[in-house]
Scaffold this motif. Structure first.
Motif, PDB file in Angstrom:
ATOM      1  N   LEU C 230     -30.827  -4.571  17.970  1.00 52.92           N
ATOM      2  CA  LEU C 230     -29.966  -5.392  18.826  1.00 52.92           C
ATOM      3  C   LEU C 230     -29.007  -6.156  17.931  1.00 52.92           C
ATOM      4  O   LEU C 230     -29.425  -6.760  16.935  1.00 52.92           O
ATOM      5  CB  LEU C 230     -30.835  -6.379  19.604  1.00 52.92           C
ATOM      6  N   GLU C 231     -27.725  -6.099  18.269  1.00 57.56           N
ATOM      7  CA  GLU C 231     -26.725  -6.906  17.542  1.00 57.56           C
ATOM      8  C   GLU C 231     -26.296  -8.035  18.480  1.00 57.56           C
ATOM      9  O   GLU C 231     -25.844  -7.785  19.596  1.00 57.56           O
ATOM     10  CB  GLU C 231     -25.539  -6.043  17.134  1.00 57.56           C
ATOM     11  N   ILE C 232     -26.480  -9.291  18.012  1.00 56.87           N
ATOM     12  CA  ILE C 232     -26.269 -10.442  18.892  1.00 56.87           C
ATOM     13  C   ILE C 232     -25.178 -11.334  18.327  1.00 56.87           C
ATOM     14  O   ILE C 232     -25.267 -11.807  17.175  1.00 56.87           O
ATOM     15  CB  ILE C 232     -27.569 -11.268  19.030  1.00 56.87           C
ATOM     16  N   GLN C 233     -24.149 -11.573  19.136  1.00 55.56           N
ATOM     17  CA  GLN C 233     -23.088 -12.517  18.780  1.00 55.56           C
ATOM     18  C   GLN C 233     -23.439 -13.860  19.395  1.00 55.56           C
ATOM     19  O   GLN C 233     -23.649 -13.962  20.602  1.00 55.56           O
ATOM     20  CB  GLN C 233     -21.745 -12.006  19.355  1.00 55.56           C
ATOM     21  N   LEU C 234     -23.538 -14.900  18.576  1.00 50.90           N
ATOM     22  CA  LEU C 234     -23.958 -16.213  19.084  1.00 50.90           C
ATOM     23  C   LEU C 234     -22.749 -17.019  19.542  1.00 50.90           C
ATOM     24  O   LEU C 234     -21.714 -17.053  18.881  1.00 50.90           O
ATOM     25  CB  LEU C 234     -24.699 -16.992  17.998  1.00 50.90           C
ATOM     26  N   LEU C 235     -22.954 -17.707  20.678  1.00 49.94           N
ATOM     27  CA  LEU C 235     -21.898 -18.601  21.187  1.00 49.94           C
ATOM     28  C   LEU C 235     -22.179 -20.033  20.739  1.00 49.94           C
ATOM     29  O   LEU C 235     -21.314 -20.754  20.276  1.00 49.94           O
ATOM     30  CB  LEU C 235     -21.883 -18.518  22.718  1.00 49.94           C
ATOM     31  N   GLU C 236     -23.473 -20.380  20.823  1.00 53.52           N
ATOM     32  CA  GLU C 236     -23.922 -21.715  20.373  1.00 53.52           C
ATOM     33  C   GLU C 236     -25.230 -21.534  19.624  1.00 53.52           C
ATOM     34  O   GLU C 236     -26.073 -20.732  20.005  1.00 53.52           O
ATOM     35  CB  GLU C 236     -24.165 -22.640  21.580  1.00 53.52           C
ATOM     36  N   GLY C 237     -25.394 -22.324  18.595  1.00 51.91           N
ATOM     37  CA  GLY C 237     -26.629 -22.249  17.811  1.00 51.91           C
ATOM     38  C   GLY C 237     -26.392 -21.603  16.473  1.00 51.91           C
ATOM     39  O   GLY C 237     -25.375 -20.937  16.255  1.00 51.91           O
ATOM     40  N   GLU C 238     -27.335 -21.849  15.581  1.00 55.31           N
ATOM     41  CA  GLU C 238     -27.201 -21.338  14.221  1.00 55.31           C
ATOM     42  C   GLU C 238     -27.909 -19.991  14.075  1.00 55.31           C
ATOM     43  O   GLU C 238     -28.940 -19.755  14.735  1.00 55.31           O
ATOM     44  CB  GLU C 238     -27.806 -22.334  13.217  1.00 55.31           C
ATOM     45  N   PRO C 239     -27.439 -19.126  13.191  1.00 54.69           N
ATOM     46  CA  PRO C 239     -28.108 -17.837  12.955  1.00 54.69           C
ATOM     47  C   PRO C 239     -29.562 -18.010  12.540  1.00 54.69           C
ATOM     48  O   PRO C 239     -30.440 -17.276  12.985  1.00 54.69           O
ATOM     49  CB  PRO C 239     -27.267 -17.203  11.840  1.00 54.69           C
ATOM     50  N   ASP C 240     -29.834 -18.995  11.681  1.00 53.48           N
ATOM     51  CA  ASP C 240     -31.223 -19.203  11.237  1.00 53.48           C
ATOM     52  C   ASP C 240     -32.117 -19.486  12.430  1.00 53.48           C
ATOM     53  O   ASP C 240     -33.275 -19.017  12.505  1.00 53.48           O
ATOM     54  CB  ASP C 240     -31.310 -20.386  10.259  1.00 53.48           C
ATOM     55  N   PHE C 246     -36.617 -14.939  17.295  1.00 59.24           N
ATOM     56  CA  PHE C 246     -37.107 -13.583  17.610  1.00 59.24           C
ATOM     57  C   PHE C 246     -37.922 -12.969  16.478  1.00 59.24           C
ATOM     58  O   PHE C 246     -38.187 -11.783  16.445  1.00 59.24           O
ATOM     59  CB  PHE C 246     -35.975 -12.635  18.053  1.00 59.24           C
ATOM     60  N   ALA C 247     -38.351 -13.838  15.543  1.00 62.46           N
ATOM     61  CA  ALA C 247     -39.077 -13.329  14.369  1.00 62.46           C
ATOM     62  C   ALA C 247     -40.301 -12.513  14.746  1.00 62.46           C
ATOM     63  O   ALA C 247     -40.606 -11.508  14.116  1.00 62.46           O
ATOM     64  CB  ALA C 247     -39.464 -14.489  13.458  1.00 62.46           C
ATOM     65  N   GLY C 248     -41.008 -12.902  15.759  1.00 60.49           N
ATOM     66  CA  GLY C 248     -42.241 -12.195  16.101  1.00 60.49           C
ATOM     67  C   GLY C 248     -42.031 -10.956  16.951  1.00 60.49           C
ATOM     68  O   GLY C 248     -42.977 -10.200  17.212  1.00 60.49           O
ATOM     69  N   LEU C 249     -40.796 -10.741  17.389  1.00 61.24           N
ATOM     70  CA  LEU C 249     -40.563  -9.632  18.330  1.00 61.24           C
ATOM     71  C   LEU C 249     -40.114  -8.352  17.624  1.00 61.24           C
ATOM     72  O   LEU C 249     -40.192  -7.262  18.197  1.00 61.24           O
ATOM     73  CB  LEU C 249     -39.486 -10.042  19.358  1.00 61.24           C
ATOM     74  N   GLY C 250     -39.605  -8.502  16.432  1.00 63.42           N
ATOM     75  CA  GLY C 250     -39.125  -7.315  15.727  1.00 63.42           C
ATOM     76  C   GLY C 250     -38.684  -7.677  14.322  1.00 63.42           C
ATOM     77  O   GLY C 250     -38.639  -8.847  13.964  1.00 63.42           O
ATOM     78  N   ARG C 251     -38.312  -6.688  13.575  1.00 60.59           N
ATOM     79  CA  ARG C 251     -37.927  -6.920  12.167  1.00 60.59           C
ATOM     80  C   ARG C 251     -36.487  -7.414  12.119  1.00 60.59           C
ATOM     81  O   ARG C 251     -35.590  -6.808  12.702  1.00 60.59           O
ATOM     82  CB  ARG C 251     -38.086  -5.611  11.404  1.00 60.59           C
ATOM     83  N   THR C 252     -36.291  -8.537  11.391  1.00 58.44           N
ATOM     84  CA  THR C 252     -34.937  -9.068  11.233  1.00 58.44           C
ATOM     85  C   THR C 252     -34.182  -8.220  10.212  1.00 58.44           C
ATOM     86  O   THR C 252     -34.700  -7.936   9.116  1.00 58.44           O
ATOM     87  CB  THR C 252     -34.976 -10.533  10.747  1.00 58.44           C
ATOM     88  N   LEU C 253     -32.975  -7.821  10.587  1.00 57.60           N
ATOM     89  CA  LEU C 253     -32.148  -6.998   9.692  1.00 57.60           C
ATOM     90  C   LEU C 253     -31.024  -7.863   9.111  1.00 57.60           C
ATOM     91  O   LEU C 253     -30.741  -8.941   9.637  1.00 57.60           O
ATOM     92  CB  LEU C 253     -31.531  -5.824  10.472  1.00 57.60           C
ATOM     93  N   PRO C 254     -30.392  -7.410   8.039  1.00 60.10           N
ATOM     94  CA  PRO C 254     -29.285  -8.207   7.457  1.00 60.10           C
ATOM     95  C   PRO C 254     -28.183  -8.444   8.476  1.00 60.10           C
ATOM     96  O   PRO C 254     -27.885  -7.580   9.282  1.00 60.10           O
ATOM     97  CB  PRO C 254     -28.772  -7.307   6.327  1.00 60.10           C
ATOM     98  N   ARG C 255     -27.607  -9.630   8.423  1.00 57.23           N
ATOM     99  CA  ARG C 255     -26.541  -9.978   9.359  1.00 57.23           C
ATOM    100  C   ARG C 255     -25.314  -9.112   9.091  1.00 57.23           C
ATOM    101  O   ARG C 255     -25.093  -8.650   7.966  1.00 57.23           O
ATOM    102  CB  ARG C 255     -26.147 -11.453   9.220  1.00 57.23           C
ATOM    103  N   LYS C 256     -24.515  -8.952  10.141  1.00 56.75           N
ATOM    104  CA  LYS C 256     -23.320  -8.101  10.008  1.00 56.75           C
ATOM    105  C   LYS C 256     -22.179  -8.750  10.774  1.00 56.75           C
ATOM    106  O   LYS C 256     -22.273  -8.970  11.981  1.00 56.75           O
ATOM    107  CB  LYS C 256     -23.634  -6.718  10.603  1.00 56.75           C
TER     108      LYS C 256
END
Lengths: 256, 257, 310
Positions: C230-240, C246-256
């Motif tokens: 899933l590639e997610i564009q944030l409107l509000e909030g920090e990437p961290d 969603f750390a427990g739901l799947g593997r975090t991949l490098p940001r793009k």
């Protein structure tokens, strides 16, 4: 578009035509070889005709050489029409017509390339004839020959282009070629006028290309005279103007 | 090899020729025009000492014009085969469950018919312009048989070049060579009145024997010698053409090019 | 019995090894997609399997017949629509199919009937008596396909059947291929188009530089190189913040490109969970895109190059 742009366009079209010869292996060979083969063939086969009264002691080689040179020029011109028909079928002409170049410039580019190219096979035939002992026509004869040869190619090119633009198909190629064939050979090509069959003599008397042939031939079989020259040039100019006008009319009718 | 397949491919080849005027014209139109120009221009040749006794120059020239037409017909078959290779149509034939040689024979069947048409055309031209065929119906039939066979033989040679090269422009480039062969034969003038070296070459040129075989029934009565020489010459060219075609076909199938 | 079996198939042209040992097996009734870039050896392989080219080495059997020693039997069993639609522009569509019928030994009356049926099937009845030279690209392909079917072959070879066609024509060919396969015809399909292989093929073989580098169903091949993410564009909030959510739901991949990425074990079914988790952590999502592995990813993984231009 200014005259410089027009000249540049004509040069570019001549250059493209040159590419067709240089970049397609063997493309030039038939156009150069065929007239030479015909010249040698006709001379070798019909050479004995000089034994007939009416040839006045001329060598058949000298008699028929101008025919072969004019044939080379006319067929080079007709080939321009064949190539144009192919270009029309493949859509290349649309590319030119969609450009700002005037129609007459496009036509001029095509016929100019024919005029230049025609010198090659004609000269090849001439060289063979000279090697075989043909008569050098003198400077005046050469001048007449090498002004009329390109002009004959232009006439052939206008004829072929006119048909290509009218019918837009390579299927009319035989008409382009046979038209030039008829123009050249419905003359005193094989024998002097007096020895022609009646029907052919009648046609030759009114065929302007016969005057062209006589103008070129005179230096190869005798002396060049003004009386023998001017009808040929009148015929060349007349045919160029008439066929050129018809070709240009067809070119202008092309819708983009 | 099924005859039905050869016939179907032959019909296709004939249809192709008639659907492209630029293919049929060289076979019929140009030789007819040249016949007209040559008889009109050089017709006085029959007055030359040593010219065979003929009714007219047209009567003499018919055979040469016919030869010209049939050789062009043969070559046009080769050009058409090369076009089939260039556009990939030949793959369609190779992948079908037919003998690969049927591809050649189908093309030759079409060429044979074109040769026959060319021969018949010039017979008609002769009749229309008052030529008397000295050899009668039998002579005409023999001439037509020779013409048909020769067109096929030339077609086999042209097909071999098409199969070797796969390029129509190369086969088309052979066109001048047809005239070399004809000019160096007795197609257009009696051998005794030709200049050297054409005269010597014509004496040994197989095309001369064929032309003589076609011409003899037009200008005189049939003789076995001339007919047999013509047949032998046709057989020689045909054998050569078939051998060349078979070799070229095997090469193409082996290498894919 | 497999419809097509090739073992160690090789073909060289002078010093060019176009096919360097192809092993493949296509089951009866299967649609096998043969993928590869230009020059990979697809067409050379097809030409060997259809008896148009002799192998330099190796063996191949099509419909149970050896392509070299039983070539005639192979040709009776296969239909071929080649890359260059090998059509005669001077023939009409009807004439071409009838000729094809004659070449396959179909009696004249049957051949005519077959031609009529096939022309209707590929929707060329109106153009049947027009010369092929005037057909559009799509019409030529349909005619080529019809000609390949005239003798109801067991195995159909389609060499890039939709190259150069518009999307509508392409879809039409796909539908026809699917129908044929439904009727029991085995289809060997070469293509440059990933979507085509994905849509049609039961199994895909990827050829590169004359060798098969991967072979399986599209789903298994894609799963082997990765899971959807899933590639997610944030409107509000920090990437961290988002990545912690969603750390427990799947593997975090490098940001793009400023987007946060998370690999999903179970694919699309996890999207709602991720969005809920982000919402609960106070992160507002601007845009969301589920990216599935593609056959191009498979190609990159096996050859290091893309099959399709990005």
């Amino acid at each position: 578009m200014g005259w410089q742009a027009n000249v540049a366009t004509i040069r570019a079209l001549v250059g493209r035509s040159r590419n067709e010869l240089l970049r397609v292996p063997g493309a030039a060979v038939p156009g150069i070889l065929a007239p030479a083969i015909f010249f040698l063939g006709i001379n070798g086969i019909f050479g004995a005709l000089v034994g007939l009264r009416g040839f006045d002691g001329n060598s058949y080689l000298n008699f028929v050489l101008p025919v072969s040179m004019l044939q080379a020029a006319a067929f080079t011109g007709a080939a321009t029409g064949v190539n144009l028909a192919r270009d029309i079928e493949q859509g290349w002409l649309d590319r030119l017509l969609a450009s700002p170049a005037p129609r007459w410039v496009l036509l001029a580019g095509m016929v100019t390339s024919a005029a230049i190219r025609a010198v090659i096979p004609a000269t090849f035939v001439f060289a063979i004839a000279m090697i075989l002992g043909g008569r050098f026509p003198g400077l005046d004869g050469m001048l007449i020959t090498y002004t009329i040869i390109p002009a004959m190619a232009v006439i052939g090119a206008f004829w072929g282009s006119m048909l290509a633009l009218k019918y837009k198909s390579q299927s009319v190629s035989p008409l382009m070629q046979s038209g030039m064939l008829a123009a050249i050979f419905l003359t005193a090509a094989y024998a002097p006028m007096a020895l022609l069959q009646n029907w052919l003599r009648t046609i030759a008397e009114i065929n302007p290309v016969n005057d062209v042939l006589q103008a070129v031939r005179q230096g190869f079989i005798g002396d060049v005279t003004w009386a023998g020259t001017w009808p040929g040039y009148v015929a060349v100019v007349g045919l160029t103007l008439v066929l050129g006008a018809l070709a240009l009319r067809q070119m202008r009718r092309q819708a983009v | 090899m099924k005859l039905r397949v050869v016939r179907a491919l032959g019909m296709r080849s004939i249809r192709q020729t008639f659907r492209r005027p630029q293919l049929i014209a060289p076979i019929v139109l140009f030789p007819t025009l040249m016949l007209a120009f040559q008889t009109g221009g050089a017709g006085s040749a029959i007055n030359l000492p040593g010219f065979p006794p003929v009714q007219s120059f047209l009567q003499f020239m018919l055979a040469g014009a016919t030869m010209q037409a049939l050789m062009i017909a043969g070559n046009s078959g080769g050009i058409a085969m090369a076009v089939d290779i260039e556009m990939g149509f030949i793959d369609r034939l190779f992948v079908a469950p037919i003998s690969r040689y049927a591809v050649i024979f189908g093309r030759l069947a079409g060429t044979a018919v074109l040769g026959l048409i060319a021969g018949a055309w010039f017979i008609v031209v002769g009749v229309v312009f008052g030529v008397h065929f000295e050899g009668g119906i039998l002579g005409i039939l023999l001439a037509l048989a020779l013409v048909t066979a020769t067109a096929t033989a030339i077609g086999a040679i042209a097909a071999s070049i098409a199969l070797w090269t796969g390029t129509a422009s190369i086969v088309q480039g052979l066109f001048p060579l047809i005239f070399v062969g004809l000019f160096l034969s007795t197609a257009f003038f009696p051998k005794s009145l030709m200049a050297e070296p054409a005269q010597t070459i014509a004496a040994f040129n197989p095309l001369s024997f064929i032309v003589n075989g076609v011409r003899e029934p037009f200008i005189s009565h049939l003789t076995a010698t001339v007919a047999l020489e013509a047949i032998a010459a046709v057989a020689l060219i045909f054998a050569l053409g078939l051998w060349m075609s078979a070799s070229a076909l095997r090469h193409r199938l082996r290498t894919g090019v | 019995m497999p419809a097509i079996v090739a073992k160690g198939l090789r073909r060289s042209f002078d010093d060019v090894n176009a096919v360097q040992g192809v092993d493949l097996e296509v089951a009866e009734g299967e649609i096998y997609g043969f993928l590869g870039p230009n020059g990979a050896g697809k067409t050379t392989t097809v030409r060997m399997l259809t008896t148009l080219l002799l192998p330099t080495d190796g063996t191949a059997h099509v419909a149970g017949f050896d392509v070299v020693s039983e070539a005639s039997s192979v040709r009776q069993s296969i239909g071929v629509a080649l890359q260059e639609a090998a059509l005669d522009p001077l023939m009409t569509g009807r004439e071409l199919i009838r000729l094809q019928a004659t070449l396959h030994g179909i009696p004249t009356a049957d051949g005519r009937r077959r031609a009529d049926d096939l022309l209707e099937r590929v929707d060329l009845v109106a153009a049947a008596d027009r010369r092929v030279g005037g057909y559009s690209g799509g019409m030529k392909r349909r005619l080529d396909l019809a000609a390949a079917l005239v003798h109801e072959p067991k195995v159909l070879f389609l060499d890039e059947p939709t190259t150069g066609l518009d999307p509508v024509s392409r879809k039409g060919i796909w539908e026809e291929v699917t129908t044929l396969n439904g009727e029991g015809t085995t289809v060997f399909l070469t293509t440059q188009y990933l979507e085509e292989a994905d849509q049609l093929a039961n199994r895909v073989g990827i050829i590169s530089a004359g060798r098969i580098v991967a072979e399986d169903t599209p789903a298994i091949l894609k799963a082997a190189v990765g899971r959807p993410h899933l590639e997610i564009q944030l409107l509000e909030g920090e990437p961290d913040q988002a990545e912690a959510a969603f750390a427990g739901l799947g593997r975090t991949l490098p940001r793009k490109d400023g987007r946060v990425l998370v690999e999903l074990e179970r694919g699309a079914s996890q999207i709602a969970e991720v969005v809920r988790a982000l919402d609960e952590s106070g992160v507002t999502v601007g845009a969301l895109e589920l990216v599935e592995p593609s056959l191009d990813d498979v190609f990159v993984a096996t050859t290091g190059e893309h099959l399709e231009e990005e």
